[in-house]
Design an enzyme around this catalytic site. Structure first.
Site, PDB file in Angstrom:
ATOM      1  N   ALA A   1       3.083  -0.686   5.055  1.00 42.24           N
ATOM      2  CA  ALA A   1       2.623  -0.726   6.443  1.00 42.24           C
ATOM      3  C   ALA A   1       2.118  -2.111   6.859  1.00 42.24           C
ATOM      4  CB  ALA A   1       1.535   0.321   6.663  1.00 42.24           C
TER       5      ALA A   1
ATOM      6  N   PRO B   1       0.787  -1.225   0.000  1.00 39.27           N
ATOM      7  CA  PRO B   1       0.000   0.000   0.000  1.00 39.27           C
ATOM      8  C   PRO B   1       0.823   1.282   0.000  1.00 39.27           C
ATOM      9  CG  PRO B   1      -0.183  -1.161   2.099  1.00 39.27           C
ATOM     10  CD  PRO B   1       0.489  -2.086   1.148  1.00 39.27           C
ATOM     11  N   ASN B   2       0.308   2.222  -0.766  1.00 42.01           N
ATOM     12  CA  ASN B   2       0.829   3.594  -0.890  1.00 42.01           C
ATOM     13  C   ASN B   2       2.130   3.680  -1.698  1.00 42.01           C
ATOM     14  OD1 ASN B   2      -1.270   4.794   0.763  1.00 42.01           O
ATOM     15  ND2 ASN B   2      -0.309   3.724   2.466  1.00 42.01           N
TER      16      ASN B   2
ATOM     17  N   TYR C   1      10.922   9.116   0.803  1.00 42.57           N
ATOM     18  CA  TYR C   1      10.900   8.037  -0.197  1.00 42.57           C
ATOM     19  C   TYR C   1      11.535   8.407  -1.547  1.00 42.57           C
ATOM     20  CZ  TYR C   1       7.722   5.901   3.163  1.00 42.57           C
ATOM     21  OH  TYR C   1       7.195   5.359   4.302  1.00 42.57           O
TER      22      TYR C   1
ATOM     23  N   ASN D   1       8.091  -5.494  -0.616  1.00 42.74           N
ATOM     24  CA  ASN D   1       7.943  -4.355   0.297  1.00 42.74           C
ATOM     25  C   ASN D   1       6.448  -4.223   0.552  1.00 42.74           C
ATOM     26  OD1 ASN D   1       7.773  -1.969   1.673  1.00 42.74           O
ATOM     27  ND2 ASN D   1       9.015  -0.775   0.235  1.00 42.74           N
TER      28      ASN D   1
ATOM     29  N   ARG E   1       4.814  10.810  -2.971  1.00 43.47           N
ATOM     30  CA  ARG E   1       4.547  10.614  -1.551  1.00 43.47           C
ATOM     31  C   ARG E   1       5.777  10.974  -0.704  1.00 43.47           C
ATOM     32  NH1 ARG E   1       4.597   4.579   1.181  1.00 43.47           N
ATOM     33  NH2 ARG E   1       3.909   5.262   3.236  1.00 43.47           N
TER      34      ARG E   1
ATOM     35  N   HIS F   1      12.763  -2.374   2.574  1.00 47.44           N
ATOM     36  CA  HIS F   1      12.151  -1.104   2.960  1.00 47.44           C
ATOM     37  C   HIS F   1      13.029   0.026   2.456  1.00 47.44           C
ATOM     38  CE1 HIS F   1       9.048  -2.991   5.230  1.00 47.44           C
ATOM     39  NE2 HIS F   1       9.957  -3.760   5.801  1.00 47.44           N
TER      40      HIS F   1
ATOM     41  N   GLU G   1      12.778  -9.154   2.068  1.00 49.02           N
ATOM     42  CA  GLU G   1      11.988  -7.972   2.462  1.00 49.02           C
ATOM     43  C   GLU G   1      12.819  -6.711   2.231  1.00 49.02           C
ATOM     44  OE1 GLU G   1       9.563  -8.332   5.960  1.00 49.02           O
ATOM     45  OE2 GLU G   1      10.278  -6.415   6.733  1.00 49.02           O
TER      46      GLU G   1
ATOM     47  N   ARG H   1      12.621   5.563  12.484  1.00 45.67           N
ATOM     48  CA  ARG H   1      11.301   6.207  12.436  1.00 45.67           C
ATOM     49  C   ARG H   1      10.466   5.787  13.663  1.00 45.67           C
ATOM     50  NH1 ARG H   1       8.915   5.420   6.599  1.00 45.67           N
ATOM     51  NH2 ARG H   1       7.548   7.099   7.354  1.00 45.67           N
TER      52      ARG H   1
HETATM   53  C1  DQA Z   1       8.094   1.289   3.957  1.00 41.67           C
HETATM   54  C2  DQA Z   1       8.139   1.553   5.462  1.00 41.67           C
HETATM   55  C3  DQA Z   1       6.777   1.334   6.096  1.00 41.67           C
HETATM   56  O1  DQA Z   1       6.827   1.597   7.485  1.00 41.67           O
HETATM   57  C4  DQA Z   1       5.760   2.266   5.479  1.00 41.67           C
HETATM   58  O2  DQA Z   1       4.486   2.018   6.003  1.00 41.67           O
HETATM   59  C5  DQA Z   1       5.752   2.197   3.989  1.00 41.67           C
HETATM   60  C6  DQA Z   1       7.028   2.122   3.281  1.00 41.67           C
HETATM   61  C7  DQA Z   1       9.436   1.610   3.282  1.00 41.67           C
HETATM   62  O3  DQA Z   1       9.647   1.150   2.161  1.00 41.67           O
HETATM   63  O4  DQA Z   1      10.262   2.356   3.849  1.00 41.67           O
HETATM   64  O5  DQA Z   1       4.698   2.282   3.352  1.00 41.67           O
HETATM   65  O6  DQA Z   1       7.821  -0.091   3.747  1.00 41.67           O
END
Ligand code: DQA
Length: 139
Positions: free
Chosen positions: A74, A9-10, A22, A71, A17, A97, A95, A104
């Site tokens: 959240a 998501p997102n 990011y 990835n 964003r 990020h 995984e 954070r």
């Molecule tokens: C994320 C880190 C997560 O905490 C966050 O909710 C994201 C992006 C990252 O790639 O840094 O959506 O996965």
């Protein structure tokens, strides 16, 4: 060699964003770069804002692909269901990020999925995806 990148998501809003966290590049532009960098790899990309769709995709590719770069955004911090899906499939998962989640909020420090993955790459920006593919290629 078949590898898929799955973003949660997102992450469809990369480039727009919170660019200070990011970055300014869209994932589509970065994916084109990855395809050029790894011409010998059949590289696929899937993004969804829905937990169940991410699980369905893990099931779909998880017995035939050579590697999954995940990835799950959240959902990393909340989803036992995605962690179970990683445990249920055969394809190894790395995984990734983009941001350094440990620098954070505290709720980002826990990952349900990390123990089910072969490894994690955290906080190295989009480079993390590149390093994960490189690992699947060269070991
Ligand atoms: C994320 C880190 C997560 O905490 C966050 O909710 C994201 C992006 C990252 O790639 O840094 O959506 O996965």
């Amino acid at each position: 060699m078949k590898i898929i990148i799955i973003n949660g998501p997102n992450l469809n809003l990369l480039g727009q964003r919170e660019p200070t966290i990011y970055g300014q590049k869209t994932f589509e532009a970065f994916f084109e770069f990855l395809q050029m960098e790894f011409p010998g790899v059949t590289l696929h990309y899937f993004q969804s804002n829905y937990e169940g769709e991410i699980i369905d995709k893990l099931h779909e590719v998880g017995f035939t692909y050579n590697g999954i770069v995940l990835n799950s955004g959240a959902y990393t911090h909340t989803s036992i269901a995605i962690a179970d899906a990683i445990g249920a499939i055969e394809t190894p998962v790395i995984e990734v990020h983009i941001s350094n989640v440990y620098a954070r909020e505290k709720f980002r420090h826990h990952s349900f999925s990390a123990p089910k993955c072969i490894g994690s790459i955290i906080g190295l920006g989009l480079k993390g995806y590149e390093l994960a593919i490189d690992y699947f290629l060269k070991g």
